[in-house]
Write a protein that holds these residues in place. Structure first.
Motif, PDB file in Angstrom:
ATOM      1  N   ARG A   1       0.875  -1.249  -0.176  1.00  0.00           N
ATOM      2  CA  ARG A   1       0.060   0.010  -0.022  1.00  0.00           C
ATOM      3  C   ARG A   1       0.949   1.217   0.108  1.00  0.00           C
ATOM      4  O   ARG A   1       0.504   2.489  -0.553  1.00  0.00           O
ATOM      5  CB  ARG A   1      -0.996  -0.065   1.157  1.00  0.00           C
ATOM      6  N   GLY A   2       2.034   1.197   0.726  1.00  0.00           N
ATOM      7  CA  GLY A   2       2.931   2.457   0.874  1.00  0.00           C
ATOM      8  C   GLY A   2       4.007   2.448  -0.364  1.00  0.00           C
ATOM      9  O   GLY A   2       4.767   3.239  -0.451  1.00  0.00           O
ATOM     10  N   SER A   3       4.089   1.394  -1.293  1.00  0.00           N
ATOM     11  CA  SER A   3       5.047   1.423  -2.235  1.00  0.00           C
ATOM     12  C   SER A   3       4.227   2.461  -3.428  1.00  0.00           C
ATOM     13  O   SER A   3       3.435   2.844  -3.527  1.00  0.00           O
ATOM     14  CB  SER A   3       5.060   0.007  -3.119  1.00  0.00           C
ATOM     15  N   ILE A   4       5.519   2.795  -4.388  1.00  0.00           N
ATOM     16  CA  ILE A   4       5.253   3.730  -5.502  1.00  0.00           C
ATOM     17  C   ILE A   4       5.170   3.088  -6.665  1.00  0.00           C
ATOM     18  O   ILE A   4       6.153   2.295  -6.917  1.00  0.00           O
ATOM     19  CB  ILE A   4       6.459   4.812  -5.325  1.00  0.00           C
ATOM     20  N   SER A   5       4.388   3.302  -7.288  1.00  0.00           N
ATOM     21  CA  SER A   5       3.921   2.481  -8.715  1.00  0.00           C
ATOM     22  C   SER A   5       4.956   2.838  -9.879  1.00  0.00           C
ATOM     23  O   SER A   5       5.734   3.650  -9.786  1.00  0.00           O
ATOM     24  CB  SER A   5       2.522   3.092  -9.120  1.00  0.00           C
ATOM     25  N   LEU A   6       4.998   1.848 -10.857  1.00  0.00           N
ATOM     26  CA  LEU A   6       5.960   2.178 -11.925  1.00  0.00           C
ATOM     27  C   LEU A   6       5.781   3.403 -12.447  1.00  0.00           C
ATOM     28  O   LEU A   6       7.081   4.313 -12.654  1.00  0.00           O
ATOM     29  CB  LEU A   6       5.700   1.152 -12.907  1.00  0.00           C
ATOM     30  N   VAL A   7       4.629   3.697 -12.828  1.00  0.00           N
ATOM     31  CA  VAL A   7       4.502   5.236 -13.374  1.00  0.00           C
ATOM     32  C   VAL A   7       4.913   6.338 -12.564  1.00  0.00           C
ATOM     33  O   VAL A   7       5.923   7.357 -12.833  1.00  0.00           O
ATOM     34  CB  VAL A   7       3.146   5.462 -13.680  1.00  0.00           C
ATOM     35  N   ASP A   8       4.448   6.490 -11.210  1.00  0.00           N
ATOM     36  CA  ASP A   8       4.968   7.674 -10.547  1.00  0.00           C
ATOM     37  C   ASP A   8       6.245   7.375 -10.079  1.00  0.00           C
ATOM     38  O   ASP A   8       7.158   8.418  -9.950  1.00  0.00           O
ATOM     39  CB  ASP A   8       4.208   7.267  -8.967  1.00  0.00           C
ATOM     40  N   ALA A   9       6.962   6.457  -9.796  1.00  0.00           N
ATOM     41  CA  ALA A   9       8.335   5.984  -9.674  1.00  0.00           C
ATOM     42  C   ALA A   9       9.366   6.698 -10.853  1.00  0.00           C
ATOM     43  O   ALA A   9      10.176   7.312 -10.711  1.00  0.00           O
ATOM     44  CB  ALA A   9       9.022   4.477  -9.480  1.00  0.00           C
ATOM     45  N   ALA A  10       8.723   6.365 -12.006  1.00  0.00           N
ATOM     46  CA  ALA A  10       9.407   6.834 -13.348  1.00  0.00           C
ATOM     47  C   ALA A  10       9.331   8.433 -13.250  1.00  0.00           C
ATOM     48  O   ALA A  10      10.469   8.872 -13.610  1.00  0.00           O
ATOM     49  CB  ALA A  10       8.970   6.238 -14.609  1.00  0.00           C
ATOM     50  N   ARG A  11       8.465   8.644 -12.981  1.00  0.00           N
ATOM     51  CA  ARG A  11       8.422  10.292 -13.195  1.00  0.00           C
ATOM     52  C   ARG A  11       9.276  10.971 -12.026  1.00  0.00           C
ATOM     53  O   ARG A  11       9.672  12.053 -12.321  1.00  0.00           O
ATOM     54  CB  ARG A  11       6.597  10.745 -12.711  1.00  0.00           C
ATOM     55  N   LEU A  12       9.299  10.378 -10.861  1.00  0.00           N
ATOM     56  CA  LEU A  12      10.140  10.856  -9.955  1.00  0.00           C
ATOM     57  C   LEU A  12      11.713  10.448 -10.376  1.00  0.00           C
ATOM     58  O   LEU A  12      12.546  11.227  -9.892  1.00  0.00           O
ATOM     59  CB  LEU A  12      10.116  10.244  -8.617  1.00  0.00           C
ATOM     60  N   ILE A  13      12.103   9.530 -11.096  1.00  0.00           N
ATOM     61  CA  ILE A  13      13.495   9.217 -11.361  1.00  0.00           C
ATOM     62  C   ILE A  13      14.019   9.740 -12.592  1.00  0.00           C
ATOM     63  O   ILE A  13      15.276  10.173 -12.468  1.00  0.00           O
ATOM     64  CB  ILE A  13      13.477   7.439 -11.748  1.00  0.00           C
ATOM     65  N   MET A  14      13.174  10.167 -13.658  1.00  0.00           N
ATOM     66  CA  MET A  14      13.593  10.730 -14.702  1.00  0.00           C
ATOM     67  C   MET A  14      12.759  11.559 -15.568  1.00  0.00           C
ATOM     68  O   MET A  14      11.470  11.246 -15.158  1.00  0.00           O
ATOM     69  CB  MET A  14      14.284   9.370 -15.438  1.00  0.00           C
ATOM     70  N   PRO A  15      13.061  12.172 -16.728  1.00  0.00           N
ATOM     71  CA  PRO A  15      12.392  12.773 -17.563  1.00  0.00           C
ATOM     72  C   PRO A  15      11.249  11.736 -18.192  1.00  0.00           C
ATOM     73  O   PRO A  15      11.515  10.614 -18.279  1.00  0.00           O
ATOM     74  CB  PRO A  15      13.024  13.447 -18.388  1.00  0.00           C
ATOM     75  N   THR A  16       9.900  12.450 -18.731  1.00  0.00           N
ATOM     76  CA  THR A  16       8.913  11.458 -19.419  1.00  0.00           C
ATOM     77  C   THR A  16       8.638  12.195 -20.425  1.00  0.00           C
ATOM     78  O   THR A  16       8.602  13.559 -20.708  1.00  0.00           O
ATOM     79  CB  THR A  16       7.826  11.280 -18.224  1.00  0.00           C
ATOM     80  N   ILE A  17       8.139  11.239 -21.312  1.00  0.00           N
ATOM     81  CA  ILE A  17       7.356  11.964 -22.525  1.00  0.00           C
ATOM     82  C   ILE A  17       6.083  10.947 -22.676  1.00  0.00           C
ATOM     83  O   ILE A  17       5.861   9.886 -22.290  1.00  0.00           O
ATOM     84  CB  ILE A  17       8.209  11.848 -23.832  1.00  0.00           C
ATOM     85  N   GLU A  18       5.159  11.587 -23.227  1.00  0.00           N
ATOM     86  CA  GLU A  18       3.957  10.782 -23.617  1.00  0.00           C
ATOM     87  C   GLU A  18       3.747  10.025 -24.914  1.00  0.00           C
ATOM     88  O   GLU A  18       4.406  10.666 -25.758  1.00  0.00           O
ATOM     89  CB  GLU A  18       2.515  11.616 -23.577  1.00  0.00           C
ATOM     90  N   VAL A  19       3.423   8.876 -24.971  1.00  0.00           N
ATOM     91  CA  VAL A  19       3.339   8.170 -26.273  1.00  0.00           C
ATOM     92  C   VAL A  19       1.828   7.530 -26.423  1.00  0.00           C
ATOM     93  O   VAL A  19       1.303   7.301 -25.271  1.00  0.00           O
ATOM     94  CB  VAL A  19       4.361   6.968 -26.539  1.00  0.00           C
ATOM     95  N   ASP A  20       1.559   7.332 -27.759  1.00  0.00           N
ATOM     96  CA  ASP A  20       0.289   6.907 -27.826  1.00  0.00           C
ATOM     97  C   ASP A  20       0.233   5.324 -27.999  1.00  0.00           C
ATOM     98  O   ASP A  20       1.200   4.745 -27.798  1.00  0.00           O
ATOM     99  CB  ASP A  20      -0.516   7.466 -29.126  1.00  0.00           C
ATOM    100  N   GLY A  21      -0.834   4.683 -28.039  1.00  0.00           N
ATOM    101  CA  GLY A  21      -1.064   3.431 -28.216  1.00  0.00           C
ATOM    102  C   GLY A  21      -0.246   2.723 -29.417  1.00  0.00           C
ATOM    103  O   GLY A  21       0.429   1.580 -29.146  1.00  0.00           O
ATOM    104  N   GLU A  22      -0.101   3.241 -30.337  1.00  0.00           N
ATOM    105  CA  GLU A  22       0.720   2.750 -31.450  1.00  0.00           C
ATOM    106  C   GLU A  22       2.261   2.790 -31.159  1.00  0.00           C
ATOM    107  O   GLU A  22       2.766   1.704 -31.552  1.00  0.00           O
ATOM    108  CB  GLU A  22       0.253   3.710 -32.925  1.00  0.00           C
ATOM    109  N   GLU A  23       2.624   4.048 -30.717  1.00  0.00           N
ATOM    110  CA  GLU A  23       3.865   4.199 -30.531  1.00  0.00           C
ATOM    111  C   GLU A  23       4.384   2.940 -29.121  1.00  0.00           C
ATOM    112  O   GLU A  23       5.475   2.679 -29.183  1.00  0.00           O
ATOM    113  CB  GLU A  23       4.361   5.386 -29.867  1.00  0.00           C
ATOM    114  N   ALA A  24       3.373   2.877 -28.184  1.00  0.00           N
ATOM    115  CA  ALA A  24       3.669   1.995 -27.228  1.00  0.00           C
ATOM    116  C   ALA A  24       4.010   0.616 -27.722  1.00  0.00           C
ATOM    117  O   ALA A  24       4.853  -0.210 -27.316  1.00  0.00           O
ATOM    118  CB  ALA A  24       2.514   1.914 -26.109  1.00  0.00           C
ATOM    119  N   ALA A  25       3.088   0.286 -28.697  1.00  0.00           N
ATOM    120  CA  ALA A  25       3.266  -1.147 -29.416  1.00  0.00           C
ATOM    121  C   ALA A  25       4.665  -1.129 -30.114  1.00  0.00           C
ATOM    122  O   ALA A  25       5.186  -2.284 -30.131  1.00  0.00           O
ATOM    123  CB  ALA A  25       2.039  -1.406 -30.298  1.00  0.00           C
TER     124      ALA A  25
END
Length: 378
Positions: free
Chosen positions: A302-326
């Protein structure tokens, strides 16, 4: 471990490491408590040290190599007037002669702070201590040092952003002879009383006239990855002619993970140290410390940090769409430039998820360095 129903979970756990156990001990405790195999940590803390240890489980273990490279902040106590074999209080105290005692008597706070500013702040080259975990011809330096072998490590560039003296104390340690040597050196053990217990301020009434005078500095250090605070204590002592070693160390921050953050209290995992005694395969009685976590598996998750939230704390982020994610899932490059490790965040009907960690590839291309499965990001 099988059938725990948690193997598909992933996240980051922030642990306040207690003194007297290794970082590996904490990883083992979290692994056991969560019933998971994939658990690791980012950045070792010595058994003597306390403070922030970042542990990842599941796919989050693949983020840890990015965390390791972040800058860090430490609170430490440096003792001037004594050197040890390991540059910290875990080692055996080395003898100090009249020149060292005279150098200690000639110290003042201004001189210490001037030496720190002139020689141990900014971009410097540091020789790691011989009891570090650096590998020498495939062997850990501390393994070679414990075998009495000569260990020569090359200096490496580091950056010290802050090295500030918070408190300056002159103490007299009892139970030392005129040479500053432990009265019982044959034990091979460091005299724990020298870590302040039983010490008196030099000006205090009743201070032992035959004791060893030392100076304790409480300091805060903010530094780049790869900095050894033990080596800073050693180098400061060498520069001042007094010798020096670390008597306490607490890590308070790694990158954007900070023990002083107001919202961290409910997330922090803590533990108590106990001693286990058992008979090994050779019939020898062995005692070693272990850590018992204060939180249940449910509380840790319950107190752990999710992958998405951890990634946002650790490094810069960019948004990608479903096609790019694939595309990333299939190892294909994206036509987007990044300057360093960058998290690619996608979104579907259930919310955001971490698709990949991107690294630069040429001019305006990036490639997936690590790809993450969507089904384990709950």
């Amino acid at each position: 471990m099988k059938g725990s129903g948690q193997e598909n979970r992933s996240g980051i756990v922030l642990v306040d490491k207690p003194q007297g156990v290794t970082s590996h001990d904490l990883v083992a405790a979290v692994r056991s408590r969560l019933g998971m195999r994939r658990v690791g940590h980012a950045g070792t803390l010595d058994p003597m040290a306390t403070g922030l240890l970042i542990i990842g489980f599941g796919q989050a273990t693949r983020l840890l190599k990015v965390v390791v490279g972040h800058d860090k902040t430490y609170l430490a106590t440096i003792r001037l007037g004594q050197a040890t074999t390991t540059d910290d209080a875990e080692g055996r105290m080395l003898p100090s002669g009249p020149d060292v005692r005279q150098a200690v008597k000639g110290l003042d706070r201004a001189a210490v702070e001037r030496t720190i500013t002139d020689s141990l702040t900014g971009d410097i080259n540091q020789v790691p201590d011989s009891f570090s975990a650096i590998k020498v011809n495939g062997r850990r330096a501390y393994d070679l040092a414990r075998q009495g072998k000569e260990v020569e490590l090359a200096a490496r560039p580091i950056h010290i952003a802050r090295f500030e003296v918070l408190d300056y104390r002159t103490l007299v340690l009892p139970g030392k002879d005129m040479g500053g040597v432990d009265q019982q050196p044959e034990t091979g053990e460091f005299d724990r009383s020298s870590s302040c217990e039983g010490a008196l301020p030099a000006e205090a009434p009743g201070s032992p006239s035959g004791g060893l005078e030392v100076v304790d500095l409480d300091v805060v250090v903010t530094c780049s990855s790869g900095t050894y605070i033990r080596a800073l204590a050693r180098d400061l002592g060498d520069l001042l002619g007094t010798g020096g070693h670390l008597t306490s160390l607490r890590r308070t921050r790694v990158g954007r993970f900070d023990l002083e953050a107001p919202d961290l209290e409910d997330r922090l995992v803590t533990g108590q140290v106990s001693t286990r005694t058992y008979t090994d395969r050779q019939g020898q009685t062995v005692s070693r410390n272990r850590v018992d976590l204060d939180q249940s598996s449910e509380e840790i998750l319950r107190g752990s940090i999710s992958l998405v939230d951890a990634a946002r704390l650790i490094m810069p982020t960019i948004e990608v769409d479903g096609e790019e994610a694939a595309m990333l899932a299939n190892g294909r490059f994206l036509k987007v430039g990044v300057e360093g490790a960058t998290a690619a965040i996608a979104r579907d009907e259930t919310g955001p998820y971490l698709a990949a960690v991107l690294v630069p590839h040429g001019g305006q291309l990036s490639k997936p360095d690590v790809v993450f499965r969507r089904d384990s990001q709950r």
